[in-house]
Design an enzyme around this catalytic site. Structure first.
Site, PDB file in Angstrom:
ATOM      1  N   SER A 253       0.858  -1.191   0.000  1.00 43.95           N
ATOM      2  CA  SER A 253       0.000   0.000   0.000  1.00 43.95           C
ATOM      3  C   SER A 253       0.888   1.231   0.000  1.00 43.95           C
ATOM      4  O   SER A 253       2.114   1.141   0.057  1.00 43.95           O
ATOM      5  CB  SER A 253      -0.895   0.009   1.233  1.00 43.95           C
ATOM      6  OG  SER A 253      -0.121   0.370   2.369  1.00 43.95           O
ATOM      7  N   LYS A 254       0.250   2.378  -0.033  1.00 42.47           N
ATOM      8  CA  LYS A 254       0.980   3.658  -0.067  1.00 42.47           C
ATOM      9  C   LYS A 254       1.999   3.781   1.063  1.00 42.47           C
ATOM     10  O   LYS A 254       2.991   4.478   0.917  1.00 42.47           O
ATOM     11  CB  LYS A 254      -0.014   4.819   0.030  1.00 42.47           C
ATOM     12  CG  LYS A 254      -0.797   5.029  -1.249  1.00 42.47           C
ATOM     13  CD  LYS A 254      -1.229   6.496  -1.368  1.00 42.47           C
ATOM     14  CE  LYS A 254      -2.032   6.726  -2.619  1.00 42.47           C
ATOM     15  NZ  LYS A 254      -3.452   6.375  -2.487  1.00 42.47           N
ATOM     16  N   ARG A 255       1.688   3.113   2.175  1.00 43.91           N
ATOM     17  CA  ARG A 255       2.618   3.207   3.302  1.00 43.91           C
ATOM     18  C   ARG A 255       4.015   2.717   2.923  1.00 43.91           C
ATOM     19  O   ARG A 255       5.009   3.119   3.504  1.00 43.91           O
ATOM     20  CB  ARG A 255       2.131   2.363   4.483  1.00 43.91           C
ATOM     21  CG  ARG A 255       0.983   2.965   5.261  1.00 43.91           C
ATOM     22  CD  ARG A 255       0.624   2.086   6.434  1.00 43.91           C
ATOM     23  NE  ARG A 255       0.282   0.729   5.989  1.00 43.91           N
ATOM     24  CZ  ARG A 255       0.909  -0.369   6.359  1.00 43.91           C
ATOM     25  NH1 ARG A 255       1.944  -0.315   7.166  1.00 43.91           N
ATOM     26  NH2 ARG A 255       0.508  -1.547   5.913  1.00 43.91           N
ATOM     27  N   HIS A 256       4.074   1.781   1.970  1.00 44.90           N
ATOM     28  CA  HIS A 256       5.367   1.216   1.606  1.00 44.90           C
ATOM     29  C   HIS A 256       6.126   2.072   0.603  1.00 44.90           C
ATOM     30  O   HIS A 256       7.329   1.910   0.426  1.00 44.90           O
ATOM     31  CB  HIS A 256       5.171  -0.184   1.020  1.00 44.90           C
ATOM     32  CG  HIS A 256       4.536  -1.139   1.976  1.00 44.90           C
ATOM     33  ND1 HIS A 256       3.225  -1.513   1.893  1.00 44.90           N
ATOM     34  CD2 HIS A 256       5.033  -1.778   3.062  1.00 44.90           C
ATOM     35  CE1 HIS A 256       2.933  -2.361   2.866  1.00 44.90           C
ATOM     36  NE2 HIS A 256       4.012  -2.525   3.596  1.00 44.90           N
TER      37      HIS A 256
END
Ligand code: GLU
Ligand code: ZN
Length: 488
Positions: A253-256
């Protein structure tokens, strides 16, 4: 029967790694098996529809060089390929289910359903439709429908028994029908289908043979199979693709980091690297081979080589692939690809001038090996196109040396310029080597002030070649400026 597969994005957001992986696997599977790859736009959710998302689908696959055999822009025998243009078909099919009593009209008002939910919540019961309208007679229901009462069409989920589906990767999955959401809506009161109805009807009508899609659709599978059965149709073969995780084991996800393709594109990735790396997310040819062109994958891809285990998305690995493909590029292609980035960074004019074009051509061989991203070019060649940014005077002074020595070195270089100014960079290097010996300083300590004076940095593309591109006059000016700086 020849393979027919589809990528069926909903145009609600940007194309991301997971979606593109699904598209590529479908595409490669179609190509390697002599089948047909279809693009179908699942745009029945009009509230979440975003025209930019549709454009992004086109842009992404144009950029990757992936073409569909049937779909938007190219048409085909099973169109239209936008679900929003197929609503009459879904209505007809929902109607049919009612007539054969595998579906039914439901007239429950939103208020009734809301109240039902509240009561279920209060009693701590599972939330779901209570099948209130399931036993209305068809006559009665038709009468109310004709009288203009709003209605939806629901599927009759069998009250007992089990539903089984087979997934090529996961195996056989058996589901108790009593655990399936009671009688889901297939056709909404506005005449639009729900996702499930449209998806199944289209896969059937478009004669899809295999469904390759993300695992998040597994929970919908029993329902889909029940819809196929209600119509008396055979479901396609299912193959839910392995998850894509970040390095921490959570779903990517965007967190990565970046996940949308447009971000990778803007960050200077080349399509070949993206295609190659994404294709290895859950698929492998053998234990060792890593590099595959699109054309090779079009021949080699098989479903047998899909992995069950989740794939981990490794940004570093993708970076490595990018460097590999940039280094392999032919110079003319690389140049063309770099131009928009250099324009974006204000280094080249738009349109590019003849003079810039000539210089850029000369730059490519100097930087190609050094580029990991197309965006890296600006930092390497800015000094050849623009005035130097101010650099600290100490940068001109070799370690353990003094300003005075650096100044003298540059003065000598200036006065001998006729002898070393590159006609042939190798000859100049020879001359400078001899010069450094006669001055009794290390060649490095001779070149270092020169490099900083010319490029503004102690790291640069090959110096003599750069000087050649920069030209005699500008080279002289930069050396003079450095001498001045050292004398202040
Ligand atoms: N429209 C669905 C999606 O966006 C397609 C799911 C499927 O492939 O069946 O993921
Ligand atoms: Zn009802």
């Amino acid at each position: 029967m020849s393979v027919r597969v589809r990528y069926a994005p909903s145009p609600t957001g940007l194309q991301h790694i997971g979606g593109v992986r699904t598209a590529l696997f479908n595409y490669f599977f179609a190509r390697s098996s002599g089948g047909t790859f279809i693009l179908r736009i699942e745009d029945t959710d009009r509230e979440r529809y975003d025209p930019r998302a549709l454009q992004d689908i086109y842009d992404t696959f144009d950029w990757l060089g992936i073409r569909w055999d049937e779909g938007p822009r190219v048409g085909g025998p099973y169109g239209p390929y936008f679900q929003s243009e197929r609503t009459a078909l879904y209505q007809k099919h929902a109607e049919k289910l009612v007539q054969i009593e595998r579906g039914y009209y439901c007239f429950c008002t939103p208020e009734r359903l809301e109240k039902l939910r509240e009561e279920q919540a209060k009693r701590k019961e599972p939330i779901g439709y209570d099948r209130h309208c399931r036993n209305l007679s068809l006559e009665e229901a038709e009468r109310r429908k004709r009288a203009g009462e709003p209605y939806v069409v629901r599927l009759k989920i069998p009250l007992e028994g089990t539903t089984t589906f087979h997934d090529r990767l996961i195996g056989t999955v058996v589901h108790a029908n009593k655990d399936i959401n009671p009688d889901p809506v297939l056709l909404k009161s506005d005449g639009y289908p729900t996702y499930h109805l449209a998806n199944v009807v289209d896969d059937h009508l478009m004669q899809i043979t295999h469904i390759l899609r993300a695992q998040e659709w597994i929970p919908s599978c029993p329902l889909h199979v029940l819809i196929y059965q209600a119509f008396g149709w055979e479901p396609p073969e299912y193959c839910h693709l392995p998850m894509v995780m970040g390095s921490d084991g959570h779903k990517l996800s965007k967190r990565h980091g970046s996940t949308s393709l447009i971000e990778f594109r803007n960050a200077g990735y080349v399509p070949e690297a993206i295609i190659n790396y994404i294709s290895l997310l859950g698929w492998s040819y053998d234990d060792s081979r890593q590099l595959f062109t699109k054309e090779e994958l079009e021949k080699l891809f098989t479903l047998d080589k899909l992995n069950k285990a989740p794939a981990v998305f490794d940004y570093k690995k993708l970076e490595w692939f990018n460097g590999v493909y940039i280094r392999e590029r032919d110079k003319e292609t690389l140049k063309k690809e770099l131009i928009p980035f250099l324009q974006r960074d204000g280094i080249l004019s738009n349109p590019i001038t003849e003079e810039e074009d000539r210089k850029l051509t000369a730059c490519i061989p100097l930087i190609q090996e050094r580029l990991k991203f197309l965006t890296d070019a600006s930092q390497w060649i800015r000094f050849l196109f623009q005035d130097l940014l101010p650099y600290p005077v100490e940068a001109l002074v070799p370690k353990k040396g003094s300003r005075e020595e650096a100044r003298k070195t540059l003065e000598t270089l200036l006065s001998t310029m006729d002898q070393w100014f590159p006609k042939d960079p190798h000859q100049s290097e020879e001359f400078l080597r001899t010069l450094s010996e006669s001055l009794n300083i290390k060649l490095g300590n001779l070149l270092m002030p020169l490099r900083v004076a010319i490029t503004g940095s102690s790291v640069s593309p090959p110096l003599m070649e750069s000087i050649q591109i920069l030209g005699r006059e500008e080279t002289m000016k930069r050396i003079q400026r450095a001498i001045q700086l050292l004398s202040e």
